[in-house]
Design an enzyme around this catalytic site. Structure first.
Site, mmCIF file in Angstrom:
data_model
loop_
_atom_site.group_PDB
_atom_site.id
_atom_site.type_symbol
_atom_site.label_atom_id
_atom_site.label_comp_id
_atom_site.label_asym_id
_atom_site.label_seq_id
_atom_site.Cartn_x
_atom_site.Cartn_y
_atom_site.Cartn_z
ATOM 1 N N LYS A 115 0.828 -1.212 0.000
ATOM 2 C CA LYS A 115 0.000 0.000 0.000
ATOM 3 C C LYS A 115 0.856 1.253 0.000
ATOM 4 O O LYS A 115 0.492 2.249 -0.619
ATOM 5 C CB LYS A 115 -0.966 -0.001 1.189
ATOM 6 C CG LYS A 115 -2.069 -1.044 1.052
ATOM 7 C CD LYS A 115 -3.220 -0.777 1.990
ATOM 8 C CE LYS A 115 -4.364 -1.745 1.714
ATOM 9 N NZ LYS A 115 -5.481 -1.578 2.640
ATOM 10 N N LYS A 198 -4.015 -10.978 -5.709
ATOM 11 C CA LYS A 198 -5.303 -11.235 -5.032
ATOM 12 C C LYS A 198 -6.397 -10.288 -5.550
ATOM 13 O O LYS A 198 -6.087 -9.170 -5.983
ATOM 14 C CB LYS A 198 -5.152 -11.112 -3.505
ATOM 15 C CG LYS A 198 -5.114 -9.712 -3.003
ATOM 16 C CD LYS A 198 -5.403 -9.617 -1.499
ATOM 17 C CE LYS A 198 -5.391 -8.140 -1.147
ATOM 18 N NZ LYS A 198 -5.634 -7.762 0.183
ATOM 19 N N LYS A 201 -10.302 -4.690 -3.573
ATOM 20 C CA LYS A 201 -11.302 -3.625 -3.721
ATOM 21 C C LYS A 201 -10.771 -2.469 -4.551
ATOM 22 O O LYS A 201 -11.519 -1.755 -5.180
ATOM 23 C CB LYS A 201 -11.636 -3.046 -2.342
ATOM 24 C CG LYS A 201 -12.495 -3.907 -1.491
ATOM 25 C CD LYS A 201 -12.658 -3.262 -0.107
ATOM 26 C CE LYS A 201 -13.250 -4.260 0.853
ATOM 27 N NZ LYS A 201 -13.011 -3.952 2.247
HETATM 28 P P1 TYM Z 1 -10.208 -6.215 4.490
HETATM 29 O O1 TYM Z 1 -11.295 -5.225 4.690
HETATM 30 O O2 TYM Z 1 -9.171 -5.878 3.460
HETATM 31 O O3 TYM Z 1 -10.813 -7.628 4.102
HETATM 32 C C1 TYM Z 1 -11.860 -8.219 4.864
HETATM 33 C C2 TYM Z 1 -11.691 -9.720 4.905
HETATM 34 O O4 TYM Z 1 -11.682 -10.266 3.586
HETATM 35 C C3 TYM Z 1 -10.534 -11.078 3.391
HETATM 36 N N1 TYM Z 1 -10.109 -10.942 1.976
HETATM 37 C C4 TYM Z 1 -9.961 -11.974 1.138
HETATM 38 N N2 TYM Z 1 -10.132 -13.302 1.308
HETATM 39 C C5 TYM Z 1 -9.898 -14.110 0.231
HETATM 40 N N3 TYM Z 1 -9.510 -13.637 -0.998
HETATM 41 C C6 TYM Z 1 -9.338 -12.315 -1.204
HETATM 42 N N4 TYM Z 1 -8.973 -11.868 -2.402
HETATM 43 C C7 TYM Z 1 -9.554 -11.414 -0.111
HETATM 44 N N5 TYM Z 1 -9.481 -10.063 0.035
HETATM 45 C C8 TYM Z 1 -9.815 -9.801 1.321
HETATM 46 C C9 TYM Z 1 -9.490 -10.488 4.336
HETATM 47 O O5 TYM Z 1 -8.472 -11.413 4.638
HETATM 48 C C10 TYM Z 1 -10.341 -10.139 5.535
HETATM 49 O O6 TYM Z 1 -10.548 -11.275 6.355
HETATM 50 N N6 TYM Z 1 -7.175 -5.361 8.383
HETATM 51 C C11 TYM Z 1 -8.377 -6.047 7.946
HETATM 52 C C12 TYM Z 1 -9.608 -5.657 8.727
HETATM 53 C C13 TYM Z 1 -9.453 -5.742 10.204
HETATM 54 C C14 TYM Z 1 -9.541 -6.928 10.980
HETATM 55 C C15 TYM Z 1 -9.412 -6.485 12.343
HETATM 56 C C16 TYM Z 1 -9.712 -8.282 10.670
HETATM 57 C C17 TYM Z 1 -9.281 -4.695 11.040
HETATM 58 N N7 TYM Z 1 -9.272 -5.127 12.336
HETATM 59 C C18 TYM Z 1 -9.464 -7.401 13.373
HETATM 60 C C19 TYM Z 1 -9.753 -9.192 11.731
HETATM 61 C C20 TYM Z 1 -9.630 -8.758 13.068
HETATM 62 C C21 TYM Z 1 -8.632 -5.722 6.492
HETATM 63 O O7 TYM Z 1 -8.138 -4.734 5.976
HETATM 64 O O8 TYM Z 1 -9.503 -6.566 5.866
#
Ligand code: TYM
Length: 336
Positions: A115, A198, A201
């Site tokens: 990022k 991957k 978004k």
């Molecule tokens: P975020 O918002 O990017 O993604 C949310 C969840 O989706 C999963 N994910 C994927 N899984 C499979 N294939 C993909 N291409 C893919 N893209 C995203 C992510 O692994 C995630 O589980 N930092 C985290 C959010 C967060 C969080 C937390 C998670 C903040 N605090 C505490 C768990 C516990 C994030 O940016 O996820």
């Protein structure tokens, strides 16, 4: 004797609508654990601002994300569902953990490298410190299990390291050390245009990503236009990442294994696989999309659900923070 249920916790950033990657790798799996775990799920708007957001869009996406969590089947009466910024203890514990994390370990985070590489000359400090806020999200609720996709593995491991470090420094039982909980299939759904990356978004190519807001036609078009690999035989192997991604999608959504899906494609072309995968995805996404649209039409009801969740979350978070402040040696504020 009834033993206390363990806590399962996860979160999603409200940047852009949820993608098929978020859905398959994370959100979709959560409702099945409702009866076995104490569930804590939230939208992390404070994480979203580590990169500049349009305020009106952030507000709308936050509602949309929370509506999506409800639409996939998380019951707001059985789970604690809320928005991160409604619970100020996340930022407060985040600071404490920032003071206990090391520059070297944050520097190793691959998400920061990715990022920050795209952020231009001025990289926000928050983007670097972000894993400390995520660790606070998890440790505030004494979470035992954290279901995420593979891209969050490193952040959960860092959370464990910080928890163990602080337990050693301030008394063994300060924090529950959380466990990572990865799906066996679908932990990393890949871009439809470049299956070595991957699905994300923020991909600038809209054909790469299926959003949960897409119409059935858009979903079909994106999946039928997915980049596949050379050759024509449908097999499940590392050197065919495009084909493998479509099989992963199908299997994650239907609960089948690649071995049970493959025989139906013997002697068939990639086009058949794409057609079937598109049908499976539409079948999964369409009801969620329609239910989100219904929930979004009544923001008053969503506000009420979020208030209830935040009230519950704040009470729990305040207890953990008081415990941490006490161990750190902070003088407690006296009432009266
Ligand atoms: P975020 O918002 O990017 O993604 C949310 C969840 O989706 C999963 N994910 C994927 N899984 C499979 N294939 C993909 N291409 C893919 N893209 C995203 C992510 O692994 C995630 O589980 N930092 C985290 C959010 C967060 C969080 C937390 C998670 C903040 N605090 C505490 C768990 C516990 C994030 O940016 O996820």
């Amino acid at each position: 004797m009834k033993t206390a249920r363990k806590t399962m916790l996860s979160a999603v950033q409200p940047t852009n609508p949820i993608t098929l990657g978020n859905y398959v790798g994370a959100v979709r799996r959560w409702p099945q654990y409702q009866s076995d775990y104490d569930m804590v799920f939230f939208g992390v708007d404070m994480h979203a601002i580590t990169l500049r957001q349009d305020p009106a869009q952030l507000r709308e996406q936050t509602y949309r994300l929370m509506a999506t969590l409800i639409a996939v089947g998380l019951d707001p009466d059985a789970c604690t569902l809320f928005v991160q910024s409604h619970v100020p203890q996340h930022a407060e514990l985040g600071w404490v953990l920032t003071c206990h994390a090391y520059m070297g370990e944050l520097n190793r985070m691959t998400q920061f490298k990715d990022k920050s590489g795209k952020a231009g000359a001025n990289i926000p400090v928050g983007l670097f410190a972000y894993p400390c806020l995520m660790a606070a999200d998890i440790l505030l609720y004494d979470a035992h299990r954290v279901p995420v996709g593979a891209d969050q593995k490193q952040h959960v491991e860092l959370t464990r390291d910080i928890a163990v470090r602080m337990n050693n420094a301030y008394g063994g039982d300060l924090f529950v050390v959380p466990e990572l909980f990865l799906p066996t299939i679908g932990a990393r759904i890949m871009s439809l245009q470049d299956p070595t990356k991957k699905m994300s978004k923020s991909d600038p190519n809209p054909k790469s990503t299926v959003f949960l807001t897409d119409t059935n036609k858009q979903i079909e078009k994106k999946i039928k236009g997915a980049v596949t690999d050379s050759g024509s035989e449908v097999t499940y192997q590392d050197d065919k990442p495009g084909v493998r991604n479509l099989i992963d999608l199908q299997c994650a959504l239907t609960g089948q294994s690649p071995d049970s899906v493959l025989p139906q494609y013997v002697g068939k072309q990639y086009g058949h696989l794409k057609q079937d995968t598109a049908a499976v995805v539409v079948e999964a996404v369409a009801p969620v999309r329609d239910e989100v649209a219904r929930l979004m039409a009544d923001k008053g009801s969503l506000d009420a659900v979020l208030k209830k969740g935040a009230d519950r979350a704040r009470e729990r978070a305040a207890r953990t923070l008081a415990r941490v402040y006490d161990r750190l040696g902070f003088v407690p504020p006296r009432s009266g």
